[in-house]
Design a protein around this motif. Structure first.
Motif, mmCIF file in Angstrom:
data_model
loop_
_atom_site.group_PDB
_atom_site.id
_atom_site.type_symbol
_atom_site.label_atom_id
_atom_site.label_comp_id
_atom_site.label_asym_id
_atom_site.label_seq_id
_atom_site.Cartn_x
_atom_site.Cartn_y
_atom_site.Cartn_z
ATOM 1 N N ARG A 39 46.493 82.956 21.078
ATOM 2 C CA ARG A 39 47.798 83.459 21.522
ATOM 3 C C ARG A 39 48.482 84.274 20.439
ATOM 4 N NH1 ARG A 39 50.860 81.011 25.883
ATOM 5 N NH2 ARG A 39 49.379 79.931 27.187
ATOM 6 N N SER A 41 47.035 86.420 18.575
ATOM 7 C CA SER A 41 46.398 87.733 18.481
ATOM 8 C C SER A 41 47.013 88.693 19.491
ATOM 9 C CB SER A 41 44.898 87.604 18.767
ATOM 10 O OG SER A 41 44.305 88.869 18.838
ATOM 11 N N ASP A 42 47.339 89.893 19.035
ATOM 12 C CA ASP A 42 47.793 90.919 19.983
ATOM 13 C C ASP A 42 46.743 92.014 20.105
ATOM 14 O OD1 ASP A 42 48.153 92.094 17.536
ATOM 15 O OD2 ASP A 42 50.131 92.888 17.950
ATOM 16 N N THR A 44 43.503 93.865 21.812
ATOM 17 C CA THR A 44 43.026 94.088 23.176
ATOM 18 C C THR A 44 41.663 94.763 23.100
ATOM 19 O OG1 THR A 44 43.983 96.297 23.367
ATOM 20 C CG2 THR A 44 45.410 94.421 23.953
#
Length: 99
Positions: A39, A41-42, A44
């Motif tokens: 959670r 980590s941003d 993609t």
């Protein structure tokens, strides 16, 4: 850093099938890149954050993917699959002889 693939599908495939397994299998990279399932980590498929930078991954099929990215290093992969008319349309006149 910006990594350019021929299409959006190639971008997704390369990120999932090449880059992520390389990060998971390499202790030094695993220590730098956070777990994408975390959670915290941003990251993609198209953006991998690490301390001090970001790896952007985009497709050559759309000029829009390049408009908002400022980087020092651009890596072009599988260039023979790029749509040539897109590469030439925005090229300076002196470079269009190669198109």
């Amino acid at each position: 850093m910006l990594i350019v693939q021929p299409t959006g599908d190639d971008t997704k495939g390369w990120s999932k099938d090449e880059l992520q397994p390389m990060i998971e299998a390499t202790p030094v990279l695993r220590a730098v890149f956070p777990d994408p399932k975390s959670r915290a980590s941003d990251s993609t498929i198209h953006k991998k954050r690490y301390p001090g930078g970001i790896v952007h991954i985009t497709g050559a099929h759309s000029a829009r993917g390049f408009h908002w990215i400022t980087v020092r290093l651009v890596l072009f992969d599988e260039v023979d699959g790029y749509p040539s008319w897109r590469l030439c349309r925005n090229a300076p006149p002196a470079d269009r002889k190669w198109c």
